[in-house]
Design a protein around this motif. Structure first.
Motif, short mmCIF file in Angstrom:
data_model
loop_
_atom_site.label_atom_id
_atom_site.label_comp_id
_atom_site.label_asym_id
_atom_site.label_seq_id
_atom_site.Cartn_x
_atom_site.Cartn_y
_atom_site.Cartn_z
N ASN A 64 0.83 -1.20 0.00
CA ASN A 64 0.00 0.00 0.00
C ASN A 64 0.87 1.25 0.00
OD1 ASN A 64 -2.60 1.32 0.14
ND2 ASN A 64 -2.09 1.86 2.25
N THR A 66 2.99 2.12 2.51
CA THR A 66 3.23 2.64 3.85
C THR A 66 4.54 2.09 4.39
OG1 THR A 66 0.84 2.64 4.23
CG2 THR A 66 2.24 2.97 6.15
N GLN A 82 3.51 7.57 4.43
CA GLN A 82 2.77 7.07 3.28
C GLN A 82 3.36 7.58 1.97
OE1 GLN A 82 0.03 4.89 3.48
NE2 GLN A 82 0.49 4.71 1.30
#
Length: 188
Positions: A64, A66, A82
């Motif tokens: 993702n 992150t 992020q």
């Protein structure tokens, strides 16, 4: 033997702890001698990138995008950052900084202790392999076949080499040469 949800990243060891991320999205700390689980942390998405350690923190990144800074003895999140796309490349540490290549075509340079963004360098194509840091230069391979060398201190491009196909291996830097493998079947 420990079920860690499928592994495609390399583990890292610090003293008596082994750290590895799983495709189940969990990051594991295992007792190196016997493989028993000390702790695990659920990142929420698969982990394909290898981790690294700086002082009392261990770092991992998921698909993702992150990046997590976790206390290595407890798994408690100290910070997270992020990126704008998945991270498949391993997290590289040097001189208190983390270097994270993302599929958003950027190299993120973070302060290891705080997770603060030091610099974001546009590479021009997706990064699937770990960068290599030597002295004040970070070497970044990308899927367009380029190997770029950037100054860590100011982010400026020093030079760029183009292979005939994607570079998705980590560069090896020696005093006299730099080696990187390409999907064009050549080692440069």
């Amino acid at each position: 033997t420990q079920n860690v949800g499928g592994v495609v990243s390399s583990p890292v060891i610090d003293n008596d702890l082994l750290f590895v991320g799983g495709l189940d999205g969990k990051f594991y700390a295992l007792e190196a001698a016997y493989g028993s689980k000390k702790w695990s942390f659920d990142t929420g998405y698969p982990i394909r990138s290898s981790s690294c350690i700086v002082d009392d923190l261990v770092f991992c990144a998921n698909t993702n995008g992150t990046v997590f800074g976790l206390e290595k003895n407890s798994g408690v999140v100290r910070w997270k950052y992020q990126t704008n796309n998945a991270v498949f490349a391993g997290v590289t540490a040097s001189d208190g900084k983390l270097f994270i290549g993302s599929r958003d075509s950027n190299l993120y340079v973070l302060d290891a202790a705080s997770g603060y963004l030091v610099r974001k360098i546009a590479i021009g194509n997706k990064i699937m392999s770990s960068p290599t840091v030597v002295n004040d230069i970070v070497y970044v391979p990308s899927l367009d076949g380029s190997l770029s060398a950037f100054s860590i201190s100011d982010g400026s491009l020093k030079w760029k080499f183009h292979a005939k196909s994607a570079l998705n291996t980590t560069p090896i830097v020696t005093p006299n040469a730099i080696f990187v493998g390409s999907l064009d079947q050549f080692l440069y």
